[in-house]
Design a protein around this motif. Structure first.
Motif, short mmCIF file in Angstrom:
data_model
loop_
_atom_site.label_atom_id
_atom_site.label_comp_id
_atom_site.label_asym_id
_atom_site.label_seq_id
_atom_site.Cartn_x
_atom_site.Cartn_y
_atom_site.Cartn_z
N MET A 1 0.65 -1.12 -0.10
CA MET A 1 -0.03 -0.01 -0.08
C MET A 1 0.81 1.27 0.13
O MET A 1 1.96 1.38 0.80
N GLY A 2 0.50 2.08 -0.64
CA GLY A 2 1.37 3.42 -0.78
C GLY A 2 1.25 4.34 0.47
O GLY A 2 0.20 3.93 1.16
N PHE A 3 1.95 5.37 0.64
CA PHE A 3 1.82 6.14 1.82
C PHE A 3 0.50 6.90 2.02
O PHE A 3 0.19 6.99 2.89
N ARG A 4 -0.13 7.34 0.77
CA ARG A 4 -1.28 8.30 0.90
C ARG A 4 -2.31 7.06 1.33
O ARG A 4 -2.84 7.54 2.21
N ALA A 5 -2.45 5.95 0.81
CA ALA A 5 -3.53 5.05 1.22
C ALA A 5 -3.33 4.64 2.86
O ALA A 5 -4.43 4.82 3.45
N GLU A 7 -1.88 6.66 5.05
CA GLU A 7 -2.31 7.74 5.96
C GLU A 7 -3.62 7.99 5.96
O GLU A 7 -4.27 8.65 7.05
N ILE A 8 -4.27 7.96 4.79
CA ILE A 8 -5.81 8.15 4.63
C ILE A 8 -6.53 6.96 5.56
O ILE A 8 -7.50 7.59 6.23
N ASP A 9 -6.22 5.95 5.62
CA ASP A 9 -6.64 4.78 6.63
C ASP A 9 -6.53 5.28 8.10
O ASP A 9 -7.62 5.06 8.70
N LYS A 31 -2.44 17.73 8.69
CA LYS A 31 -1.63 17.15 9.25
C LYS A 31 -1.30 15.76 8.24
O LYS A 31 -0.10 15.34 7.93
N MET A 32 -2.53 15.21 7.85
CA MET A 32 -2.31 13.91 7.22
C MET A 32 -1.71 14.10 5.67
O MET A 32 -0.83 13.54 5.33
N ASN A 33 -1.97 15.41 5.07
CA ASN A 33 -1.30 15.48 3.84
C ASN A 33 0.11 16.12 3.89
O ASN A 33 0.74 15.71 3.04
N ASN A 34 0.44 16.67 4.82
CA ASN A 34 1.63 17.08 4.99
C ASN A 34 2.56 15.77 5.49
O ASN A 34 3.78 15.58 5.10
N THR A 35 1.81 14.76 6.13
CA THR A 35 2.77 13.55 6.51
C THR A 35 2.98 12.81 5.36
O THR A 35 4.04 12.26 4.96
#
Ligand code: HEM
Length: 283
Positions: A1-5, A7-9, A31-35
């Protein structure tokens, strides 16, 4: 799973755990987007991640504000007394030091473990070491790329999740995003420009080297171009050709020209995925 998926989870779980209590969605989304951006750049285990995110938030806060000194660029003392200059210089220095620290740590890791190519910094170090380009890639070039990461999305192309590929089906959601960015442009006065040559615009003579501030919010809400300009009407984008690339000056949520936002694709996918998750899981 990619970073974005991932972090969104994580974000969805945090919001779920707050059911029944108030949640500060904007803070959490930011915060999620910056992470996600930080992990794409510097990998999963970046020690400096929290400090970097904190600095990114400060930069956004400063660049999206309205400053009197911008209107009177010749009065250089204004930016000094408003404290803007010293705040920006301080952030710049801190970022520079953190980048130096991250580069050094990565150099050491590459010497001991070798390159992994799973984040942008390794990709850029590989390019730097391989050489063969017509120009030399320096640490400063790499820093500049981190500050204007047009390549990020390209570098992680292979990581698309099914959810991302499904996004094209959500036509109305896209209209909603367009309309939201029209009425609530993130950087209302865009980034300041300097005139390269003398020109006449709207009857005004603009001398060479003059600082020009473009009011993107005014463009997006000008009644001459938009019916019922202040009303939120996503349908207005049905059957129109407005895009995000600054080709029509009445709609420039990501700016236009040379300094157009390099994070358009990255930003839009993040917005779409986050909204889709929120709409799916919560009433
Ligand atoms: C929906 C999300 C976003 C919006 C609405 C947005 C909007 C903007 C706007 C209006 C500008 C000024 C452009 C101009 O003056 O012509 C800008 C610049 C910039 N944006 Fe974004 N942005 C977003 C996401 C991102 C992301 C995700 C990144 C990086 C990963 C990013 C990186 C940058 C950079 C580095 C600049 C400065 C470009 C330069 O100085 O030449 N943006 N953005």
């Amino acid at each position: 799973m990619g970073f974005r998926a991932i972090e969104i989870d994580r974000f969805t779980e945090v919001v779920q755990s707050c059911v029944g209590k108030p949640v500060h969605i904007r803070k959490r989304v930011m915060k999620m987007n910056n992470t996600v951006v930080c992990k794409c750049l510097f990998g999963n285990d970046c020690r400096q991640q929290d400090v970097l995110i904190e600095l990114a938030e400060q930069v956004v806060a400063l660049s999206s504000g309205y400053y009197v000194a911008d209107l009177f660029p010749t009065l250089t003392f204004l930016s000094t007394i408003s404290g803007m200059k010293s705040r920006l210089t301080k952030i710049h220095k801190s970022l520079d030091n953190i980048f130096d620290e991250i580069f050094e740590e990565r150099r050491i890791r590459r010497q001991t473990v070798g390159p992994t190519e799973d984040d942008l910094i390794d990709v850029l170090f590989n390019i730097k070491e391989r050489g063969g380009l017509r120009f030399r890639v320096t640490d400063n070039n790499i820093k500049a790329i981190f500050l204007a990461q047009a390549e990020v999305r390209e570098a992680f192309k292979g990581e698309k999740t099914i959810a991302e590929t499904e996004l094209h089906k959500l036509v109305y959601l896209k209209h909603i995003i367009k309309e939201t960015l029209r009425l609530h442009i993130t950087i209302p006065l865009l980034l300041p420009r300097e005139c390269r040559e003398q020109v006449k615009i709207g009857g005004y003579d603009i001398p060479e080297k003059m600082k020009v501030v473009v009011n993107g919010l005014a463009c997006g809400t000008d009644p001459e171009y938009w019916d019922d300009a202040q009303t939120f009407k996503p349908e207005r984008f049905e059957n129109t050709s407005y895009d995000f690339f600054g080709t029509s000056f009445e709609y420039i949520p990501f700016g236009s020209g040379r300094r157009i936002c390099p994070g358009i694709a990255f930003g839009l996918v993040s917005i779409e995925l986050t909204l889709v998750r929120l709409l799916y899981h919560f009433n």
